[in-house]
Design an enzyme around this catalytic site. Structure first.
Site, PDB file in Angstrom:
ATOM      1  N   GLU A 133      -3.144  -4.697  -3.027  1.00  0.00           N
ATOM      2  CA  GLU A 133      -3.710  -5.585  -4.035  1.00  0.00           C
ATOM      3  C   GLU A 133      -3.729  -4.929  -5.408  1.00  0.00           C
ATOM      4  O   GLU A 133      -3.339  -5.526  -6.415  1.00  0.00           O
ATOM      5  CB  GLU A 133      -5.149  -5.982  -3.664  1.00  0.00           C
ATOM      6  CG  GLU A 133      -5.274  -6.647  -2.321  1.00  0.00           C
ATOM      7  CD  GLU A 133      -5.566  -5.667  -1.186  1.00  0.00           C
ATOM      8  OE1 GLU A 133      -4.812  -4.683  -0.990  1.00  0.00           O
ATOM      9  OE2 GLU A 133      -6.558  -5.904  -0.465  1.00  0.00           O
ATOM     10  N   CYS A 189     -10.734  -2.750  -4.334  1.00  0.00           N
ATOM     11  CA  CYS A 189      -9.849  -3.846  -4.756  1.00  0.00           C
ATOM     12  C   CYS A 189     -10.646  -5.049  -5.246  1.00  0.00           C
ATOM     13  O   CYS A 189     -10.269  -5.696  -6.224  1.00  0.00           O
ATOM     14  CB  CYS A 189      -8.917  -4.252  -3.616  1.00  0.00           C
ATOM     15  SG  CYS A 189      -7.637  -3.028  -3.291  1.00  0.00           S
ATOM     16  N   CYS A 199     -10.488  -4.309   0.283  1.00  0.00           N
ATOM     17  CA  CYS A 199     -11.547  -3.300   0.292  1.00  0.00           C
ATOM     18  C   CYS A 199     -12.449  -3.494  -0.930  1.00  0.00           C
ATOM     19  O   CYS A 199     -12.149  -4.271  -1.841  1.00  0.00           O
ATOM     20  CB  CYS A 199     -10.939  -1.900   0.313  1.00  0.00           C
ATOM     21  SG  CYS A 199     -10.235  -1.354  -1.263  1.00  0.00           S
ATOM     22  N   ASN A 217       0.842  -1.192   0.000  1.00  0.00           N
ATOM     23  CA  ASN A 217       0.000   0.000   0.000  1.00  0.00           C
ATOM     24  C   ASN A 217       0.882   1.249   0.000  1.00  0.00           C
ATOM     25  O   ASN A 217       1.969   1.265   0.580  1.00  0.00           O
ATOM     26  CB  ASN A 217      -1.014  -0.001   1.153  1.00  0.00           C
ATOM     27  CG  ASN A 217      -0.416  -0.185   2.530  1.00  0.00           C
ATOM     28  OD1 ASN A 217       0.568  -0.889   2.717  1.00  0.00           O
ATOM     29  ND2 ASN A 217      -1.037   0.426   3.526  1.00  0.00           N
ATOM     30  N   ILE A 218       0.411   2.255  -0.706  1.00  0.00           N
ATOM     31  CA  ILE A 218       1.151   3.507  -0.874  1.00  0.00           C
ATOM     32  C   ILE A 218       0.184   4.645  -0.586  1.00  0.00           C
ATOM     33  O   ILE A 218      -0.757   4.880  -1.345  1.00  0.00           O
ATOM     34  CB  ILE A 218       1.715   3.614  -2.312  1.00  0.00           C
ATOM     35  CG1 ILE A 218       2.593   2.406  -2.633  1.00  0.00           C
ATOM     36  CG2 ILE A 218       2.482   4.923  -2.483  1.00  0.00           C
ATOM     37  CD1 ILE A 218       2.907   2.240  -4.109  1.00  0.00           C
ATOM     38  N   ASN A 231      -1.085   8.634   0.483  1.00  0.00           N
ATOM     39  CA  ASN A 231      -0.907  10.004   0.032  1.00  0.00           C
ATOM     40  C   ASN A 231      -1.675  10.896   0.997  1.00  0.00           C
ATOM     41  O   ASN A 231      -2.754  10.520   1.460  1.00  0.00           O
ATOM     42  CB  ASN A 231      -1.444  10.150  -1.392  1.00  0.00           C
ATOM     43  CG  ASN A 231      -1.140  11.493  -1.975  1.00  0.00           C
ATOM     44  OD1 ASN A 231      -1.810  12.471  -1.661  1.00  0.00           O
ATOM     45  ND2 ASN A 231      -0.158  11.549  -2.838  1.00  0.00           N
ATOM     46  N   TYR A 260      -5.318  11.292   0.526  1.00  0.00           N
ATOM     47  CA  TYR A 260      -6.060  10.047   0.713  1.00  0.00           C
ATOM     48  C   TYR A 260      -6.625   9.448  -0.570  1.00  0.00           C
ATOM     49  O   TYR A 260      -6.471   8.253  -0.795  1.00  0.00           O
ATOM     50  CB  TYR A 260      -7.155  10.173   1.785  1.00  0.00           C
ATOM     51  CG  TYR A 260      -6.585  10.399   3.151  1.00  0.00           C
ATOM     52  CD1 TYR A 260      -5.810   9.434   3.777  1.00  0.00           C
ATOM     53  CD2 TYR A 260      -6.793  11.605   3.810  1.00  0.00           C
ATOM     54  CE1 TYR A 260      -5.258   9.660   5.031  1.00  0.00           C
ATOM     55  CE2 TYR A 260      -6.247  11.843   5.064  1.00  0.00           C
ATOM     56  CZ  TYR A 260      -5.478  10.861   5.667  1.00  0.00           C
ATOM     57  OH  TYR A 260      -4.937  11.093   6.893  1.00  0.00           O
TER      58      TYR A 260
END
Length: 129
Positions: free
Chosen positions: A55, A89, A86, A42-43, A45, A48
């Site tokens: 995934e 995904c 989520c 996960n990346i 910011n 958001y």
């Protein structure tokens, strides 16, 4: 490749997560039908919205390299409960994976549960017929 190897690759990917806001590390390992594995983390910011889940990172990396046939994915986080994808995904998986696609959700303790995409998203939206 067995599920334990896929989980190990997801755990290694989790270490690369960029999570300065939530501190919630997630890693994923995507198994292509030809045996190739793409990993993702996960990346986050600060805005958001541009944040990307592990995934989707793995799937987008694979698709950007021309891969379109997927068999399974393992997802692991620091949570003591298994980490479920989520909704966004799940929808991305529905776009690129069949209903029999296997999703292995893993806890930080190593407990895991494997389900099919159809079980996770039984009424997936699709433009495909």
């Amino acid at each position: 490749m067995d599920v334990t190897e896929l989980i190990k690759k997801a755990a290694k990917a989790k270490e690369k997560a960029y999570v300065p806001y939530s501190g919630f590390y997630v890693g994923a390992a995507l198994l292509c039908k030809d045996g190739t594995v793409f990993t993702g983390c996960n990346i986050e910011n600060s805005a958001y919205g541009p944040t990307n889940c592990a995934e989707r990172t793995a799937i987008f990396k694979a698709v950007s390299e021309g891969y379109r046939e997927f068999q399974a994915i393992a997802i692991i986080s620091d949570s003591e409960e298994v980490t479920s994808p989520c909704g966004v995904c799940r929808q991305v998986m529905a776009e690129f994976c069949g209903p029999e696609f296997e999703v292995t959700m893993v806890s930080c303790k190593g407990d895991y549960k494997t389900v099919t995409l159809e079980e996770l998203l039984p009424y997936a939206f699709s433009m495909k017929k």
